[in-house]
Scaffold this motif. Structure first.
Motif, PDB file in Angstrom:
ATOM      1  N   VAL A 194       0.833  -1.204   0.000  1.00  0.00           N
ATOM      2  CA  VAL A 194       0.000   0.000   0.000  1.00  0.00           C
ATOM      3  C   VAL A 194       0.866   1.252   0.000  1.00  0.00           C
ATOM      4  CG1 VAL A 194      -1.718   1.296   1.334  1.00  0.00           C
ATOM      5  CG2 VAL A 194      -1.895  -1.188   1.155  1.00  0.00           C
ATOM      6  N   ASN A 195       1.989   1.180   0.694  1.00  0.00           N
ATOM      7  CA  ASN A 195       2.880   2.348   0.801  1.00  0.00           C
ATOM      8  C   ASN A 195       4.313   1.854   0.915  1.00  0.00           C
ATOM      9  OD1 ASN A 195       3.763   4.997   1.139  1.00  0.00           O
ATOM     10  ND2 ASN A 195       3.567   4.878   3.354  1.00  0.00           N
ATOM     11  N   TYR A 196       5.241   2.555   0.265  1.00  0.00           N
ATOM     12  CA  TYR A 196       6.645   2.140   0.304  1.00  0.00           C
ATOM     13  C   TYR A 196       7.512   3.390   0.195  1.00  0.00           C
ATOM     14  CZ  TYR A 196      10.625  -0.990  -0.509  1.00  0.00           C
ATOM     15  OH  TYR A 196      11.807  -1.696  -0.390  1.00  0.00           O
ATOM     16  N   THR A 197       8.201   3.734   1.278  1.00  0.00           N
ATOM     17  CA  THR A 197       9.036   4.939   1.309  1.00  0.00           C
ATOM     18  C   THR A 197      10.494   4.535   1.523  1.00  0.00           C
ATOM     19  OG1 THR A 197       7.188   6.101   2.364  1.00  0.00           O
ATOM     20  CG2 THR A 197       9.326   7.216   2.360  1.00  0.00           C
ATOM     21  N   VAL A 291      -1.103   9.367  -3.227  1.00  0.00           N
ATOM     22  CA  VAL A 291      -2.101  10.133  -2.465  1.00  0.00           C
ATOM     23  C   VAL A 291      -1.829  10.009  -0.969  1.00  0.00           C
ATOM     24  CG1 VAL A 291      -4.557  10.304  -1.876  1.00  0.00           C
ATOM     25  CG2 VAL A 291      -3.884   9.833  -4.234  1.00  0.00           C
ATOM     26  N   ARG A 292      -1.914  11.141  -0.273  1.00  0.00           N
ATOM     27  CA  ARG A 292      -1.842  11.161   1.192  1.00  0.00           C
ATOM     28  C   ARG A 292      -3.140  11.761   1.717  1.00  0.00           C
ATOM     29  NH1 ARG A 292       1.929  14.424   1.665  1.00  0.00           N
ATOM     30  NH2 ARG A 292       3.697  12.965   1.768  1.00  0.00           N
ATOM     31  N   ILE A 293      -3.788  11.058   2.660  1.00  0.00           N
ATOM     32  CA  ILE A 293      -5.026  11.573   3.264  1.00  0.00           C
ATOM     33  C   ILE A 293      -4.803  11.741   4.762  1.00  0.00           C
ATOM     34  CG2 ILE A 293      -7.473  11.147   3.694  1.00  0.00           C
ATOM     35  CD1 ILE A 293      -7.593   9.489   1.176  1.00  0.00           C
ATOM     36  N   VAL A 294      -5.110  12.933   5.264  1.00  0.00           N
ATOM     37  CA  VAL A 294      -5.000  13.218   6.702  1.00  0.00           C
ATOM     38  C   VAL A 294      -6.407  13.398   7.267  1.00  0.00           C
ATOM     39  CG1 VAL A 294      -4.071  14.756   8.465  1.00  0.00           C
ATOM     40  CG2 VAL A 294      -2.762  14.346   6.363  1.00  0.00           C
ATOM     41  N   HIS A 295      -6.716  12.632   8.328  1.00  0.00           N
ATOM     42  CA  HIS A 295      -8.004  12.774   9.015  1.00  0.00           C
ATOM     43  C   HIS A 295      -7.817  13.830  10.104  1.00  0.00           C
ATOM     44  CE1 HIS A 295     -11.329  11.342  11.790  1.00  0.00           C
ATOM     45  NE2 HIS A 295     -11.949  11.550  10.645  1.00  0.00           N
ATOM     46  N   VAL A 302      -2.606   8.537   6.138  1.00  0.00           N
ATOM     47  CA  VAL A 302      -2.327   7.339   5.345  1.00  0.00           C
ATOM     48  C   VAL A 302      -1.862   7.753   3.961  1.00  0.00           C
ATOM     49  CG1 VAL A 302      -3.958   5.849   6.559  1.00  0.00           C
ATOM     50  CG2 VAL A 302      -4.736   7.127   4.572  1.00  0.00           C
ATOM     51  N   GLU A 303      -1.018   6.920   3.364  1.00  0.00           N
ATOM     52  CA  GLU A 303      -0.531   7.171   2.014  1.00  0.00           C
ATOM     53  C   GLU A 303      -0.747   5.938   1.164  1.00  0.00           C
ATOM     54  OE1 GLU A 303       3.554   8.294   1.953  1.00  0.00           O
ATOM     55  OE2 GLU A 303       3.294  10.011   3.281  1.00  0.00           O
ATOM     56  N   CYS A 304      -0.896   6.139  -0.138  1.00  0.00           N
ATOM     57  CA  CYS A 304      -0.945   5.016  -1.075  1.00  0.00           C
ATOM     58  C   CYS A 304      -0.322   5.431  -2.392  1.00  0.00           C
ATOM     59  CB  CYS A 304      -2.371   4.518  -1.298  1.00  0.00           C
ATOM     60  SG  CYS A 304      -2.407   3.051  -2.369  1.00  0.00           S
ATOM     61  N   THR A 320      -7.957   2.216   3.800  1.00  0.00           N
ATOM     62  CA  THR A 320      -6.977   2.056   4.880  1.00  0.00           C
ATOM     63  C   THR A 320      -7.293   2.986   6.043  1.00  0.00           C
ATOM     64  OG1 THR A 320      -5.299   1.495   3.226  1.00  0.00           O
ATOM     65  CG2 THR A 320      -4.508   2.073   5.426  1.00  0.00           C
ATOM     66  N   LEU A 321      -7.702   4.230   5.725  1.00  0.00           N
ATOM     67  CA  LEU A 321      -8.057   5.187   6.779  1.00  0.00           C
ATOM     68  C   LEU A 321      -9.242   4.674   7.589  1.00  0.00           C
ATOM     69  CD1 LEU A 321      -7.709   7.973   8.125  1.00  0.00           C
ATOM     70  CD2 LEU A 321      -9.291   8.887   6.412  1.00  0.00           C
ATOM     71  N   ARG A 322     -10.260   4.167   6.897  1.00  0.00           N
ATOM     72  CA  ARG A 322     -11.430   3.615   7.607  1.00  0.00           C
ATOM     73  C   ARG A 322     -11.000   2.466   8.526  1.00  0.00           C
ATOM     74  NH1 ARG A 322     -13.979   4.075   2.427  1.00  0.00           N
ATOM     75  NH2 ARG A 322     -15.417   5.855   2.354  1.00  0.00           N
ATOM     76  N   ALA A 323     -10.091   1.621   8.016  1.00  0.00           N
ATOM     77  CA  ALA A 323      -9.604   0.495   8.825  1.00  0.00           C
ATOM     78  C   ALA A 323      -8.885   0.997  10.071  1.00  0.00           C
ATOM     79  CB  ALA A 323      -8.672  -0.387   8.001  1.00  0.00           C
TER      80      ALA A 323
END
Length: 416
Positions: A194-197, A291-295, A302-304, A320-323
């Protein structure tokens, strides 16, 4: 199975709670025994004998004509609970009888100096001992109530620690992520990154993957925590001086139920796009597909960057954010359910290291169960050696759970 829910029919307490708790807990912590050894404990034997007798009594009572519908339903439920336990208990007793007969034969052959026959008998005994341990483990798994999320897929995240000495944490984090990827392949699970940095020099800062398959959370739930590495760096002054560096990385394992229904208000989200990093094909570093989403209310981020499409990455990130939001509820429940378990990972702080990988001594140590395994490369390959370590953790957790279960049962009986 929830064996303390006896309905209207309650057996008499069969164990001395205080004596059992003190003697059994100290014995278990001291010896770190397996399921076969737990079977030999007198208090456990007494408890299983009680359940077996109860099963016989309930089966007999079900044939009575005087029972009303409510009594019949209650007894049938209890009979269904006890039936597999009684069958497994009988299986273990029969296997134990075989072991005892074989031991007597070995003693006789030894006294007659029948070396060839003795060797064959000892081989058979070794095979029977393994069978006994498998049967005992199966029995104790039936005793302990199943954990709610054991069959769930997971989100697994790895993050490099911060240590002077720099690069070993990031390199170790990459090796660990690849280990879990190989383990997923070994278990025939699906492993979706899902994410790899990546780090600049070939290591890994952070990565996350969604893993699905059979009993994924059950096998990975005790991997969460701080993992420590001790090794001599491959390059630089420390490598020439043979100086050992210590670093850490952390693993988080979140169970993810298949249906996660958490409402997220779009007003509470900040959505950023950026260019993907790391391996991923020609689209990498060409378009702002990641994409990065901040709640905003919780600060969760989360990032994807898994897909080439920004829209697909956004959908995966939202899932992923919901999870993660759902996980806040889940972790509270897990904390309540497992508050007495010795393998509970708590806050995953640095001081709570769960495992050390010592490259100079070619040894992996799991501190929770005092388990040492040689050959780090085999563990990091994510195959049989890692599976053996994980199964040892699960077996120890089952022994802990049987202990806790019997303590709770006796407290209930004593208070009832």
């Amino acid at each position: 199975v929830g064996l303390h829910n006896h309905g209207f029919w309650r057996p008499k307490p069969s164990l001395d709670t205080a004596r059992f708790t003190l003697s059994f807990n100290s014995w278990c912590r001291k010896n770190h025994q397996d399921s076969h050894a737990l079977w030999r404990h007198e208090a456990v034997q007494k408890y299983l004998e009680t359940l077996s007798k109860e099963y016989q009594q309930v089966s007999h009572q079900l044939s009575a004509d005087s029972l009303n519908d409510f009594e019949q339903r209650t007894l049938r439920r209890r009979c269904a609970d006890l039936s597999p336990i009684a069958a497994a208990f009988q299986e273990v007793k029969e296997a134990e009888k075989e072991v005892q007969e074989l031991e007597a034969m070995c003693t006789e052959l030894d006294s007659r100096d029948e070396k060839q026959l003795l060797e064959l008998a000892l081989e058979e005994k070794e095979s029977l001992d393994k069978k006994m341990n498998v049967l005992c483990r199966k029995l104790f798994q039936l005793l302990v109530p199943k954990e709610k999320y054991d069959r769930s897929p997971v989100i697994l995240e790895v993050t490099a620690g911060r240590t002077t000495g720099g690069d070993i944490c990031q390199q170790f984090t990459k090796e660990m992520f690849e280990m879990y990827q190989n383990y997923a392949d070994y278990k025939r699970w699906t492993f979706d990154i899902v994410n790899y940095t990546p780090a600049e020099i070939g290591g890994l800062h952070h990565a996350a993957a969604h893993i699905s398959g059979e009993n994924v959370y059950r096998h990975l739930k005790y991997e969460g925590g701080t993992h420590r590495v001790q090794r001599i760096p491959e390059i630089g002054m420390s490598s020439r001086m043979q100086r050992i560096h210590t670093g850490t990385m952390s693993v988080i394992v979140l169970p993810q139920p298949e249906e996660v229904d958490v409402k997220v208000d779009p007003k509470d989200l900040r959505i950023d796009t950026f260019r993907a990093r790391g391996a991923g094909g020609q689209h990498v570093n060409k378009t702002d597909s990641a994409v990065r989403i901040v709640h905003l209310p919780t600060g969760l981020s989360v990032e994807c960057q898994q897909e080439r499409s920004q829209q697909l990455n956004k959908e995966i990130a939202l899932r992923t954010l919901r999870a993660k939001l759902y996980q806040q509820v889940v972790e509270k429940q897990l904390s309540q359910e497992q508050s007495a378990r010795k393998l509970q990972l708590g806050t995953r702080a640095q001081s709570e290291r769960i495992r050390t990988y010592n490259f100079t001594q070619d040894r992996v140590t799991d501190h929770r169960i005092s388990y040492d395994a040689r050959n780090i490369k085999e563990i990091l390959s994510g195959k049989e050696a890692l599976d053996k370590l994980i199964n040892r953790l699960l077996e120890f957790a089952e022994i802990e759970a049987v202990t806790q279960y019997l303590e709770n049962l006796q407290a209930l009986e004593g208070g009832g």
